[in-house]
Design a protein around this motif. Structure first.
Motif, short mmCIF file in Angstrom:
data_model
loop_
_atom_site.label_atom_id
_atom_site.label_comp_id
_atom_site.label_asym_id
_atom_site.label_seq_id
_atom_site.Cartn_x
_atom_site.Cartn_y
_atom_site.Cartn_z
N LEU A 148 0.82 -1.21 0.00
CA LEU A 148 0.00 0.00 0.00
C LEU A 148 0.86 1.27 0.00
CD1 LEU A 148 -2.70 -1.06 2.61
CD2 LEU A 148 -3.00 -0.86 0.14
N ALA A 149 2.15 1.13 0.25
CA ALA A 149 3.03 2.30 0.27
C ALA A 149 3.06 3.00 -1.09
CB ALA A 149 4.45 1.90 0.68
N GLU A 150 2.90 2.23 -2.17
CA GLU A 150 2.90 2.83 -3.51
C GLU A 150 1.76 3.82 -3.66
OE1 GLU A 150 4.25 3.52 -7.35
OE2 GLU A 150 5.18 2.22 -5.84
N ALA A 151 0.58 3.46 -3.15
CA ALA A 151 -0.58 4.34 -3.24
C ALA A 151 -0.37 5.61 -2.42
CB ALA A 151 -1.83 3.61 -2.77
N VAL A 152 0.19 5.47 -1.21
CA VAL A 152 0.39 6.62 -0.35
C VAL A 152 1.42 7.57 -0.95
CG1 VAL A 152 1.11 7.37 1.95
CG2 VAL A 152 -0.29 5.31 1.69
N VAL A 153 2.51 7.02 -1.48
CA VAL A 153 3.57 7.87 -2.04
C VAL A 153 3.06 8.61 -3.27
CG1 VAL A 153 5.81 7.82 -3.19
CG2 VAL A 153 5.46 6.50 -1.10
N GLN A 154 2.45 7.89 -4.21
CA GLN A 154 1.96 8.57 -5.40
C GLN A 154 0.80 9.51 -5.08
OE1 GLN A 154 1.50 6.50 -9.07
NE2 GLN A 154 2.97 4.90 -8.57
N GLY A 155 -0.07 9.09 -4.15
CA GLY A 155 -1.18 9.95 -3.76
C GLY A 155 -0.75 11.19 -3.02
N SER A 156 0.44 11.18 -2.45
CA SER A 156 0.95 12.39 -1.80
C SER A 156 1.14 13.51 -2.81
CB SER A 156 2.27 12.10 -1.09
OG SER A 156 2.09 11.13 -0.07
N PHE A 157 1.36 13.15 -4.07
CA PHE A 157 1.56 14.15 -5.11
C PHE A 157 0.30 14.38 -5.94
CE2 PHE A 157 5.77 12.73 -4.07
CZ PHE A 157 6.57 13.87 -4.19
N GLU A 158 -0.38 13.32 -6.32
CA GLU A 158 -1.50 13.47 -7.25
C GLU A 158 -2.59 12.45 -6.93
OE1 GLU A 158 -4.07 14.25 -10.18
OE2 GLU A 158 -3.16 12.26 -10.22
#
Length: 372
Positions: free
Chosen positions: A282-292
């Motif tokens: 789920l870290a991928e979603a949080v990292v990318q969602g932090s930007f867009e």
């Protein structure tokens, strides 16, 4: 003789640090764009496609409509009608009810645009405006249900719990922030006096609301043709700013991904999630969602192979409520002509995200697929 530190010195230090960090980040992104022009061009084209195919048709009509409603005095009408509800609940004048309705219906950053206009017209003060922007920076239902739940997750049955967590979190945020700014507003009767027009005594509330709307329309004085032209011109300018920010953050995210910086951040966050019992994927979603928002929501849906559905939906709710730095920049640009401050907004976005995640787990047995 040494200077005594004042209460504002830490705030100035934080602001200077943020300005320096932002400048260095912009310089680094510019260097990366020169080093990888192909990737930067493709990311720019993707961002431009998102703006033209999704954001422009979704936001432009609401921008124009909101300008026309302001000119016709509809804000004053709703402000008079909703004042007995908005003030006790959220310590926001009744005109904020119009912003809440439009913000929830049309999504970010329409709430920021309307709040900036109210602050420019002195209908809300700074503390009220900051609470209003924090509360109304939310996704629109079409994007939340159509794009995220059905498009990315492929499951319409998660829409009730996702919507309840996202919009319920926004309402909880408004309640949580209602006590902020009490000291600053004390002894300032002009703040509340500017928020609500003076109404004639006698008659029902609807009659007084219509009278307030009529006075606002007379005060504006523009013919409909001029009002429409002004609304179109200002909305076009706003859409160009929004498009530029979307393209910039699309390029920035792509370059950060290629540089490997986000890979290290993703690995570290994955280790933290694993330590608290969640799936590291789920870290991928949080990292990318932090930007867009769009990229983060898609990444949350793509974690299906490794994460339980409830954790995926919680990650999606986090991304939607945090809203991404791209939306943060849009809000900051729209509020730049007012006394609005970013740091309270940043804290509010984190709080909204936490509320939304908590509501997902709380409401899942009731509103989740098949009752849990």
């Amino acid at each position: 003789m040494s200077k005594r530190m004042t209460a504002s010195d830490p705030v100035r230090l934080v602001k200077k640090t943020m300005l320096l960090g932002t400048g260095l980040l912009a310089l680094w992104i510019g260097g990366m764009a020169l080093a990888m022009p192909g990737e930067a061009l493709q990311a720019s084209l993707r961002g431009l496609a998102v703006w033209w195919e999704v954001l422009f048709p979704a936001l432009f009509p609401f921008f124009v409509l909101s300008e026309l409603l302001l000119g016709f005095g509809v804000v004053h009408l709703t402000g008079t009608l909703l004042d007995p509800l908005m003030r006790p609940l959220f310590r926001i004048p009744g005109v904020g009810g119009f912003v809440v309705a439009m913000g929830f219906a049309s999504g970010y950053p329409v709430g920021a645009r309307l709040t900036s206009r109210l602050m420019e017209q002195r209908l809300v003060n700074r503390e009220e405006g900051e609470r209003l922007v924090a509360m109304t920076t939310s996704s629109d239902p079409i994007f939340l249900i159509g794009a995220v739940c059905i498009g990315f997750f492929g499951r319409a049955d998660i829409a009730p719990v996702m919507a309840a967590a996202h919009y319920g979190g926004a309402m909880l945020l408004g309640l949580a922030l209602r006590g902020r700014g009490r000291t600053a507003e004390a002894g300032k009767p002009e703040a509340s006096g500017a928020s609500s027009p003076v109404l004639p005594e006698g008659g029902g509330r609807m009659r007084r609301a219509l009278a307030a709307m009529h006075r606002a329309r007379l005060a504006d004085g523009r013919p409909f043709g001029v009002m429409l032209q002004d609304a179109l011109e200002s909305s076009i300018r706003l859409m160009i700013v929004v498009g530029g920010l979307v393209v910039f953050f699309s390029v920035a995210l792509e370059l950060l991904l290629h540089s490997g910086i986000l890979s290290a951040l993703r690995s570290g966050l994955g280790a933290v999630l694993g330590a608290i019992g969640l799936v590291p994927g789920l870290a991928e979603a949080v990292v990318q969602g932090s930007f867009e928002v769009t990229l983060g929501s898609r990444a949350a849906a793509e974690a299906a192979k490794t994460a339980p559905l409830i954790d995926q939906v919680a990650a999606g709710a986090f991304v939607l409520s945090w809203a991404g730095l791209s939306v943060h920049a849009q809000v900051a640009g729209l509020m730049s002509r007012t006394s609005w401050r970013y740091l309270p907004f940043l804290r509010a976005r984190l709080l909204h995200a936490a509320f939304a995640v908590g509501l997902i787990y709380l409401l899942w047995p009731l509103l989740g697929p098949h009752g849990g």
